[in-house]
Scaffold this motif. Structure first.
Motif, PDB file in Angstrom:
ATOM      1  N   PHE A 110       0.837  -1.205   0.000  1.00  0.00           N
ATOM      2  CA  PHE A 110       0.000   0.000   0.000  1.00  0.00           C
ATOM      3  C   PHE A 110       0.870   1.252   0.000  1.00  0.00           C
ATOM      4  O   PHE A 110       0.605   2.208  -0.744  1.00  0.00           O
ATOM      5  CB  PHE A 110      -0.940   0.020   1.203  1.00  0.00           C
ATOM      6  N   GLU A 111       1.909   1.259   0.814  1.00  0.00           N
ATOM      7  CA  GLU A 111       2.767   2.441   0.894  1.00  0.00           C
ATOM      8  C   GLU A 111       3.410   2.749  -0.454  1.00  0.00           C
ATOM      9  O   GLU A 111       3.488   3.910  -0.876  1.00  0.00           O
ATOM     10  CB  GLU A 111       3.853   2.244   1.957  1.00  0.00           C
ATOM     11  N   LEU A 112       3.896   1.709  -1.161  1.00  0.00           N
ATOM     12  CA  LEU A 112       4.518   1.926  -2.462  1.00  0.00           C
ATOM     13  C   LEU A 112       3.499   2.436  -3.481  1.00  0.00           C
ATOM     14  O   LEU A 112       3.791   3.317  -4.293  1.00  0.00           O
ATOM     15  CB  LEU A 112       5.135   0.614  -2.971  1.00  0.00           C
ATOM     16  N   THR A 113       2.278   1.882  -3.435  1.00  0.00           N
ATOM     17  CA  THR A 113       1.240   2.305  -4.374  1.00  0.00           C
ATOM     18  C   THR A 113       0.848   3.757  -4.132  1.00  0.00           C
ATOM     19  O   THR A 113       0.748   4.557  -5.076  1.00  0.00           O
ATOM     20  CB  THR A 113      -0.001   1.406  -4.247  1.00  0.00           C
ATOM     21  N   ALA A 114       0.629   4.101  -2.880  1.00  0.00           N
ATOM     22  CA  ALA A 114       0.235   5.471  -2.546  1.00  0.00           C
ATOM     23  C   ALA A 114       1.317   6.475  -2.927  1.00  0.00           C
ATOM     24  O   ALA A 114       1.029   7.554  -3.458  1.00  0.00           O
ATOM     25  CB  ALA A 114      -0.079   5.570  -1.052  1.00  0.00           C
ATOM     26  N   LYS A 115       2.570   6.107  -2.701  1.00  0.00           N
ATOM     27  CA  LYS A 115       3.673   7.011  -3.047  1.00  0.00           C
ATOM     28  C   LYS A 115       3.753   7.206  -4.554  1.00  0.00           C
ATOM     29  O   LYS A 115       3.942   8.325  -5.043  1.00  0.00           O
ATOM     30  CB  LYS A 115       4.985   6.449  -2.514  1.00  0.00           C
ATOM     31  N   LYS A 116       3.601   6.111  -5.322  1.00  0.00           N
ATOM     32  CA  LYS A 116       3.684   6.200  -6.774  1.00  0.00           C
ATOM     33  C   LYS A 116       2.615   7.125  -7.332  1.00  0.00           C
ATOM     34  O   LYS A 116       2.848   7.854  -8.305  1.00  0.00           O
ATOM     35  CB  LYS A 116       3.550   4.808  -7.391  1.00  0.00           C
ATOM     36  N   TYR A 117       1.435   7.121  -6.720  1.00  0.00           N
ATOM     37  CA  TYR A 117       0.335   7.932  -7.223  1.00  0.00           C
ATOM     38  C   TYR A 117       0.163   9.247  -6.476  1.00  0.00           C
ATOM     39  O   TYR A 117      -0.904   9.855  -6.504  1.00  0.00           O
ATOM     40  CB  TYR A 117      -0.960   7.113  -7.208  1.00  0.00           C
ATOM     41  N   GLY A 118       1.217   9.700  -5.816  1.00  0.00           N
ATOM     42  CA  GLY A 118       1.223  11.056  -5.283  1.00  0.00           C
ATOM     43  C   GLY A 118       0.393  11.282  -4.043  1.00  0.00           C
ATOM     44  O   GLY A 118       0.055  12.412  -3.713  1.00  0.00           O
ATOM     45  N   ARG A 119       0.065  10.207  -3.317  1.00  0.00           N
ATOM     46  CA  ARG A 119      -0.699  10.368  -2.084  1.00  0.00           C
ATOM     47  C   ARG A 119      -0.047   9.576  -0.963  1.00  0.00           C
ATOM     48  O   ARG A 119      -0.616   8.621  -0.444  1.00  0.00           O
ATOM     49  CB  ARG A 119      -2.146   9.933  -2.290  1.00  0.00           C
TER      50      ARG A 119
END
Length: 494
Positions: A110-119
């Motif tokens: 989740f952390e990697l996904t959120a970071k990739k999408y700017g949140r």
């Protein structure tokens, strides 16, 4: 049963529902589930496959040591990069735009996904983490701990008993605080997942008495899940029952979550928009594939007012990844086509969307040209028409004539006769012709000639350009004004 999704969407739209997600949503990316992980651990220490991950985890730690267990779990659960097609559930979760999320997962997907999408979400594991969260800051509360903080982990049976023995654990207190007047939605759990019963028992302990009304969207539904309703009052959603045409449980879960996001977006769009300049910092998110598709559906199926709210709610001041820009630009063009050019309110809403659209210069020129072309059908206005000064900060200064030339080309492709009203506005759009790059002047000049065929009532912009005072670009004006604004120290948003 779709009404239960509508009920949850209404709560999400009002920020009254708190997501609590589990291992099911990470399975596709990590390639392991509780059962396979238990079997692998058992094989590592030379025992027959254990029925429960908690039991074999404790045995592994006893025989090989806590550090070896942590390192093994790190190899299985901590990754360096994500594959977008394997984290759709995570993308949908961040698309719900909730500031607080809870998880029992100890992976970092989740952390990697959120970071990739700017949140990016602040990870909360310890009391110090809780105290450092600023008002309005997005945060992910890892209810069963994180591998970077071994003492926080709730994995084996021993750690579970230790966690349950703490009557006022900081994360329990925070959960009670978050759920005063709110509800929980458990996502990505199956009844075969031993964590789900532990989790609900721990959550129930946090409330001492009855849980607040809650929901569970099952990753793999089992009839025995009725126990959750009987014992805990949790309403269980079976995605396969809602979408019987979908083949697998995983696909049905994703479809159900998409439907929930769509319903939430529609409700948020219907509620309207807040002024970004009065609350928080301007949204710097990166839009996802899901959001682009959701807005496209809203534009195709909803009235203009809802469609434009959906568009602005997702794209105002947001960054659009390169691979999504074509679809996003097409959605804006469809939105322009949906508007009534004779309706100034609708056209003004498009102007506002254009002002907050963040695209590379070439694409910004294109979307400006779409709105310019729509102005061809606007009724003439007595006196000065402020549409002569369309603003799109994503465009470089003095490039408005290029966008206007594109608009003339669009009208030519449509074989749409150019009106005097368009020429009145274009007179202003072409006013910076002298600043157009040399290699583009011939093309722009050709479009001016095409637009002014038969338009004797409106003076040609080039022949009159010498009469203009020097035209400053948007960024030149903005920087001059901004330099005079009073300054103040930053403070947390509330």
């Amino acid at each position: 049963m779709l009404s239960i999704l509508e009920e949850m969407a209404d709560l999400f739209a009002r920020h009254k529902l708190v997501p609590f997600f589990g291992a099911g949503i990470s399975r596709a990316q990590l390639g392991v589930d509780a059962g396979s992980l238990a079997n692998e651990l058992a094989a590592e220490i030379g025992i027959s496959p254990a029925p429960l991950l908690a039991e074999v985890s404790d045995l592994y730690a006893e025989r090989k040591g806590e550090d070896s267990f942590i390192n093994y779990m790190r190899r299985k659960l901590v990754i360096d990069a994500i594959e977008d097609d394997k984290v759709m559930a995570h993308i949908l979760l961040i698309s719900l735009n909730q500031n607080t999320l809870y998880t029992t997962n100890q992976d970092n997907v989740f952390e990697l996904t959120a970071k990739k999408y700017g949140r990016s979400y602040k990870r909360v594991v310890t009391l110090d983490d809780l105290s450092e969260v600023e008002p309005g800051e997005r945060h992910l509360i890892k209810f069963h701990g994180d591998l970077d903080v071994p003492d926080s982990l709730v994995f084996g049976a021993k750690s579970y008993r230790r966690r349950m023995s703490i009557e006022s654990h900081p994360l329990d207190i925070r959960l009670r605080s978050d759920l005063l007047g709110k509800r929980l939605l458990f996502l990505g759990y199956s009844f075969k997942d031993e964590n789900v019963v532990k989790l609900i028992e721990m959550t129930k302990q946090a409330f001492k008495e009855n849980l607040p009304p809650s929901y569970l969207m099952a990753y793999e539904y089992d009839a025995s899940m009725s126990r959750l309703e009987d014992e805990f009052g949790i309403r269980v959603v079976d995605p396969k029952r809602l979408f019987p045409d979908v083949s697998s449980s995983a696909d049905a879960f994703e479809r159900c979550l998409k439907e929930l996001c769509d319903l939430t977006l529609n409700l948020q769009a219907k509620k309207g928009l807040d002024d970004l300049f009065t609350k928080n910092t301007i949204n710097a998110k990166v839009v996802t594939k899901y959001e682009v598709n959701a807005v496209k559906r809203a534009i195709e199926t909803e009235p203009f007012e809802i469609a434009v709210n959906a568009f602005r709610g997702e794209f105002d001041a947001a960054r659009v990844p390169d691979h999504l820009q074509h679809e996003t630009i097409e959605s804006f063009r469809t939105l322009v086509d949906l508007a009534d050019p004779k309706n100034r309110i609708q056209m003004n809403q498009l102007r506002a969307a254009l002002f907050n659209f963040r695209l590379p210069p070439a694409n910004a020129l294109l979307v400006v040209s779409y709105l310019m072309a729509a102005c061809n059908q606007m009724p003439s206005k007595d006196g000065y028409d402020d549409y002569g000064s369309l603003m799109c900060p994503a465009m470089p200064d003095h490039t408005m004539p290029v966008a206007a030339a594109c608009a003339v080309a669009i009208l030519g492709e449509r074989k749409e006769p150019i009106t005097d009203n368009f020429r009145h506005l274009a007179f202003h759009w072409f006013r910076s012709f002298d600043a157009v790059p040399e290699q583009m002047r011939d093309q722009v000049n050709a479009m001016i000639n095409a637009a002014w065929v038969g338009g004797a009532n409106v003076p040609r912009p080039i022949s009159s350009s010498g009469n203009f005072f020097e035209a400053k670009g948007f960024h030149e004006i903005y920087n001059q004004i901004a330099s005079q604004f009073p300054k103040t120290l930053k403070r947390p948003s509330e």
